[in-house]
Design a protein around this motif. Structure first.
Motif, PDB file in Angstrom:
ATOM      1  N   HIS A  54      26.457  14.390 -26.052  1.00 43.95           N
ATOM      2  CA  HIS A  54      25.675  15.617 -25.899  1.00 43.95           C
ATOM      3  C   HIS A  54      24.354  15.323 -25.175  1.00 43.95           C
ATOM      4  CE1 HIS A  54      22.860  18.783 -27.274  1.00 43.95           C
ATOM      5  NE2 HIS A  54      23.908  19.565 -27.060  1.00 43.95           N
ATOM      6  N   ASP A  55      23.774  14.151 -25.437  1.00 41.70           N
ATOM      7  CA  ASP A  55      22.462  13.796 -24.881  1.00 41.70           C
ATOM      8  C   ASP A  55      22.519  13.196 -23.474  1.00 41.70           C
ATOM      9  OD1 ASP A  55      21.278  14.673 -27.211  1.00 41.70           O
ATOM     10  OD2 ASP A  55      21.081  12.665 -28.075  1.00 41.70           O
ATOM     11  N   VAL A  56      23.684  12.740 -23.049  1.00 42.22           N
ATOM     12  CA  VAL A  56      23.801  12.071 -21.741  1.00 42.22           C
ATOM     13  C   VAL A  56      23.251  12.914 -20.595  1.00 42.22           C
ATOM     14  CG1 VAL A  56      25.441  11.206 -20.018  1.00 42.22           C
ATOM     15  CG2 VAL A  56      25.627  10.477 -22.394  1.00 42.22           C
ATOM     16  N   PRO A  57      23.634  14.184 -20.452  1.00 39.41           N
ATOM     17  CA  PRO A  57      23.107  14.961 -19.317  1.00 39.41           C
ATOM     18  C   PRO A  57      21.579  15.032 -19.300  1.00 39.41           C
ATOM     19  CG  PRO A  57      24.967  16.113 -20.296  1.00 39.41           C
ATOM     20  CD  PRO A  57      24.621  14.975 -21.223  1.00 39.41           C
ATOM     21  N   ARG A  58      20.972  15.170 -20.465  1.00 39.46           N
ATOM     22  CA  ARG A  58      19.504  15.227 -20.536  1.00 39.46           C
ATOM     23  C   ARG A  58      18.897  13.906 -20.064  1.00 39.46           C
ATOM     24  NH1 ARG A  58      16.277  13.402 -24.506  1.00 39.46           N
ATOM     25  NH2 ARG A  58      18.010  13.300 -25.971  1.00 39.46           N
ATOM     26  N   HIS A  59      19.455  12.805 -20.539  1.00 40.35           N
ATOM     27  CA  HIS A  59      18.927  11.499 -20.131  1.00 40.35           C
ATOM     28  C   HIS A  59      19.067  11.292 -18.623  1.00 40.35           C
ATOM     29  CE1 HIS A  59      17.972   9.896 -24.034  1.00 40.35           C
ATOM     30  NE2 HIS A  59      19.180  10.167 -24.490  1.00 40.35           N
ATOM     31  N   LEU A  60      20.243  11.625 -18.087  1.00 46.95           N
ATOM     32  CA  LEU A  60      20.463  11.444 -16.648  1.00 46.95           C
ATOM     33  C   LEU A  60      19.546  12.346 -15.824  1.00 46.95           C
ATOM     34  CD1 LEU A  60      24.340  11.074 -16.510  1.00 46.95           C
ATOM     35  CD2 LEU A  60      22.595   9.276 -16.402  1.00 46.95           C
ATOM     36  N   THR A  61      19.333  13.563 -16.291  1.00 46.84           N
ATOM     37  CA  THR A  61      18.420  14.476 -15.591  1.00 46.84           C
ATOM     38  C   THR A  61      17.006  13.921 -15.608  1.00 46.84           C
ATOM     39  OG1 THR A  61      19.769  16.411 -16.070  1.00 46.84           O
ATOM     40  CG2 THR A  61      17.440  16.799 -15.611  1.00 46.84           C
ATOM     41  N   ARG A  74      16.840  11.051 -13.134  1.00 46.51           N
ATOM     42  CA  ARG A  74      16.897  11.557 -11.748  1.00 46.51           C
ATOM     43  C   ARG A  74      15.573  12.203 -11.344  1.00 46.51           C
ATOM     44  NH1 ARG A  74      17.612  16.399  -9.914  1.00 46.51           N
ATOM     45  NH2 ARG A  74      18.449  17.211 -11.850  1.00 46.51           N
TER      46      ARG A  74
END
Length: 70
Positions: free
Chosen positions: A5-12, A15
């Motif tokens: 669930h947290d992966v997209p937030r971390h990647l954003t 980036r």
């Protein structure tokens, strides 16, 4: 499940830090993601996060050095 669930937030966050050339934000974002990666055994991804964290730290130190020399 929480990790995924947290992966997209971390990647954003990583980036955006790179796009904005914000070394401290990169260091913090990579550090935060690294811990989650290690917790689930994603060692290669944690290693990449560690490298990004170190890049952020080095850039932060370079900028501090340049500003103290002016």
């Amino acid at each position: 499940e929480q990790f995924l669930h947290d992966v997209p937030r971390h990647l954003t966050n990583i980036r955006l830090a790179i796009e904005q050339q914000d070394a401290e934000a990169l260091r913090k974002a990579a550090h935060g993601f690294k811990g989650g990666c290690r917790n689930i055994g994603a060692t290669p991804l944690a290693d990449v996060c560690y490298m990004l964290e170190q890049i952020g730290q080095q850039e932060r130190l370079k900028r501090q050095h340049r500003s103290s020399c002016n």
